[in-house]
Design a protein around this motif. Sequence first.
Motif, PDB file in Angstrom:
ATOM      1  N   GLN A  48      43.824  40.162  49.977  1.00 41.29           N
ATOM      2  CA  GLN A  48      42.848  40.332  48.637  1.00 41.29           C
ATOM      3  C   GLN A  48      44.190  39.522  47.573  1.00 41.29           C
ATOM      4  O   GLN A  48      43.460  39.383  46.506  1.00 41.29           O
ATOM      5  CB  GLN A  48      44.015  41.866  48.368  1.00 41.29           C
ATOM      6  N   LYS A  49      45.314  38.739  47.827  1.00 38.37           N
ATOM      7  CA  LYS A  49      45.715  38.176  46.429  1.00 38.37           C
ATOM      8  C   LYS A  49      44.778  36.672  46.184  1.00 38.37           C
ATOM      9  O   LYS A  49      44.486  36.214  45.093  1.00 38.37           O
ATOM     10  CB  LYS A  49      46.835  37.699  47.021  1.00 38.37           C
ATOM     11  N   GLN A  50      44.108  36.170  47.845  1.00 35.02           N
ATOM     12  CA  GLN A  50      43.611  35.406  47.257  1.00 35.02           C
ATOM     13  C   GLN A  50      42.016  35.340  47.201  1.00 35.02           C
ATOM     14  O   GLN A  50      41.692  33.971  46.016  1.00 35.02           O
ATOM     15  CB  GLN A  50      43.055  33.933  48.911  1.00 35.02           C
ATOM     16  N   ASN A  51      41.390  36.548  47.119  1.00 29.07           N
ATOM     17  CA  ASN A  51      40.453  36.282  46.467  1.00 29.07           C
ATOM     18  C   ASN A  51      40.422  36.921  44.976  1.00 29.07           C
ATOM     19  O   ASN A  51      39.844  36.903  44.355  1.00 29.07           O
ATOM     20  CB  ASN A  51      39.622  38.343  47.532  1.00 29.07           C
ATOM     21  N   GLU A  52      41.748  37.751  44.594  1.00 30.16           N
ATOM     22  CA  GLU A  52      42.022  37.956  42.741  1.00 30.16           C
ATOM     23  C   GLU A  52      42.082  36.367  42.361  1.00 30.16           C
ATOM     24  O   GLU A  52      41.675  36.162  41.192  1.00 30.16           O
ATOM     25  CB  GLU A  52      42.850  38.448  42.879  1.00 30.16           C
ATOM     26  N   LYS A  53      42.633  35.374  43.105  1.00 31.50           N
ATOM     27  CA  LYS A  53      43.090  34.445  42.554  1.00 31.50           C
ATOM     28  C   LYS A  53      41.516  33.251  42.245  1.00 31.50           C
ATOM     29  O   LYS A  53      41.350  32.440  41.037  1.00 31.50           O
ATOM     30  CB  LYS A  53      43.858  33.449  43.500  1.00 31.50           C
ATOM     31  N   LYS A  54      40.821  33.807  43.231  1.00 30.90           N
ATOM     32  CA  LYS A  54      39.335  32.968  42.823  1.00 30.90           C
ATOM     33  C   LYS A  54      38.529  33.356  41.993  1.00 30.90           C
ATOM     34  O   LYS A  54      38.132  32.643  41.276  1.00 30.90           O
ATOM     35  CB  LYS A  54      38.421  33.075  44.282  1.00 30.90           C
ATOM     36  N   LYS A  55      38.704  34.395  41.834  1.00 28.83           N
ATOM     37  CA  LYS A  55      38.500  35.127  40.402  1.00 28.83           C
ATOM     38  C   LYS A  55      38.144  34.926  39.345  1.00 28.83           C
ATOM     39  O   LYS A  55      37.774  34.531  38.625  1.00 28.83           O
ATOM     40  CB  LYS A  55      38.646  36.549  40.900  1.00 28.83           C
ATOM     41  N   LYS A  56      40.050  34.562  39.025  1.00 28.80           N
ATOM     42  CA  LYS A  56      40.707  34.371  37.591  1.00 28.80           C
ATOM     43  C   LYS A  56      39.998  33.148  37.273  1.00 28.80           C
ATOM     44  O   LYS A  56      39.957  32.344  36.567  1.00 28.80           O
ATOM     45  CB  LYS A  56      42.017  34.300  38.574  1.00 28.80           C
ATOM     46  N   GLN A  57      40.263  32.122  39.171  1.00 28.44           N
ATOM     47  CA  GLN A  57      39.535  30.836  38.878  1.00 28.44           C
ATOM     48  C   GLN A  57      38.170  30.741  38.089  1.00 28.44           C
ATOM     49  O   GLN A  57      37.674  30.264  37.311  1.00 28.44           O
ATOM     50  CB  GLN A  57      39.933  29.661  39.879  1.00 28.44           C
TER      51      GLN A  57
END
Length: 606
Positions: free
Chosen positions: A586-595
């Motif tokens: 979930q953290k990795q997905n959120e990070k990708k969305k922010k980028q």
Amino acid sequence: MIIRARNLSPSKLKPLSSLSLFFTESFTSTTGAKTSIPLLPMIKPQISNLTPHLLFVTNHFSFQSTATPSPPKKHQKHQQKQESSSSKSLTLNRDGNYDDATPHNVVCPGCGVHMQDSDPKHPGFFINPRTKTKDLMLKIGSRYLVPVSTEPEFTVFLKKGVLSEEKGESPGIEEENLDKEMPEKPVVCARCHSLRHYGKVKDPTVENLLPEFDFDHTVGRRLGSVSGARSVVLMVVDASDFDGSFPRKVAKLVSDVTEENYTAWKQGKSGNVPRIVLVVTKIDLLPSSLSPTRFEHWVRQRAREGGASKIAKLHFVSPVRDWGVKSLVEDVVEMAGPRGTVWAVGAQNAGKSTLINAIGKCVGGKIGFLTEAPVPGTTLGIVRVEGVLPGQAKLFDTPGLLQPHQMTTRLTREEQKLVYVSKELKPRTYRIKAGHTVHIAGLMRLDIEESSVESLYVTVWASPYLPLHVGRTENAHRMLEDHFGRQLQPPIGEERVEELGSWVRKQFHVYGHSWDSSSVDLAAAGIGWFAIGLNGEAVLGVWTYDGVDVVLRNALIPHRAQLFEEAGFTVSKIVSKADQALNKSQKQNEKKKKQSHQKTAITAEF
């Protein structure tokens, strides 16, 4: 069409040259006419002049695909009758090769089932190594095949049968290595192969075709014989589930035979007195702080209550750590003598096969033949283990005894993985009052119904993959309805709760004399146990599925955890790992969305 050729020496090709004039292949033209073409008509005159190639044709010489005609119905019926008769003739028993008249190559050396290569849906199916070797050699040989023609039709060169000579090539070292014999390995059945390499059985329903192992009929009658070789019974018990895995029927049978034959022997009659060697295995799963002297006294007491009236030797071993195996071997060799018979007996998944493989390593004999897997009933038939005992002494591994009172016999493969203990047990302790309940997954529940003291200590000894829950007893019925099969697993899935049977209660009156240590255990076969510490008395209710054995005994491990667990759900290790993996993703997905949002904002500005 692809035609390939392989270098062969003239000496190897000479026997084929005389038959080359008879090698023809029929092909079908577009008009439907069939023509026969000689493939190798000019091999013989060229053998002395050239280094020829042996041609391998990879498809039929046909300009259009033709379906293979099906056999007539009469032949189909005849074939079905043959298949049914062959399936009926298959040996479906668990006798293995304990009889000297049974050849060793007929029985799987991994599990003891009678092997057959005719029906993959029957027990003991295996792939013939000769066929497997041929397929392997064809795969290896394809590396040295040279494409000659990829044209859709025959060229004039091929129709004449002229063999080309390839310059600068020789058979080489690889050609010679192919002729060398590979070292022989034991041929095992497909089930053992799957367990050894993948840790699971492809089709567990196949094993249901085998009858249940009848210990009394096979081993029991030999032990009861007044004549014959000296008998030694290795009674293997799991330290982490002692009462659940203890073979009570076997212990009583051997004890009765020992008493009868010993009485006859004292009267001057012939009497074969079998000797019991109790082997408590997997002791590495118990805490290292456990006193060996206390443990030995505890084991002897539980064994006597289980039906083993006389134990010749007692050994604590760990095949994984190689603890106590050497001393066990020395005692067994001495007791069996030069012509004795040793029977390894125990419940399913108690660790018999692992123990025998460890004994083989210790004596330097043939090792690793018996299949080991964390699956109940790995051994299907009696297996005679060669090269372990000296002289004419024999060692047999027997199928695991089915213990219906063990919870693990009802669980699926995935559920069993959560219940089995694979590492040293760690205590989980609660300090609770009367009117409260402790759940071990959806398998077992302890109610503190009455107590002469304000609170008592409850320590759970079970697999760390089993979640726990502590709450009020008045809300216990809601746990069964709302959380069994979900937060409390196993069982895995709501439908499995009904499949496992009804939920029943047993009542126990317990007494204790110390707050500092546990006094008694309430153990459920195949699950674990509650250790109770109190200075007084209490009335406890234990709930589990109907038919699962629950016993009250003296505490096996007296100490408890230094830190107490809190009320509510105690997350198991497997759930904790799953949550960590989910949070990480979930953290990795959120990070990708922010980028991605940042990149979109930058492009919008330009």
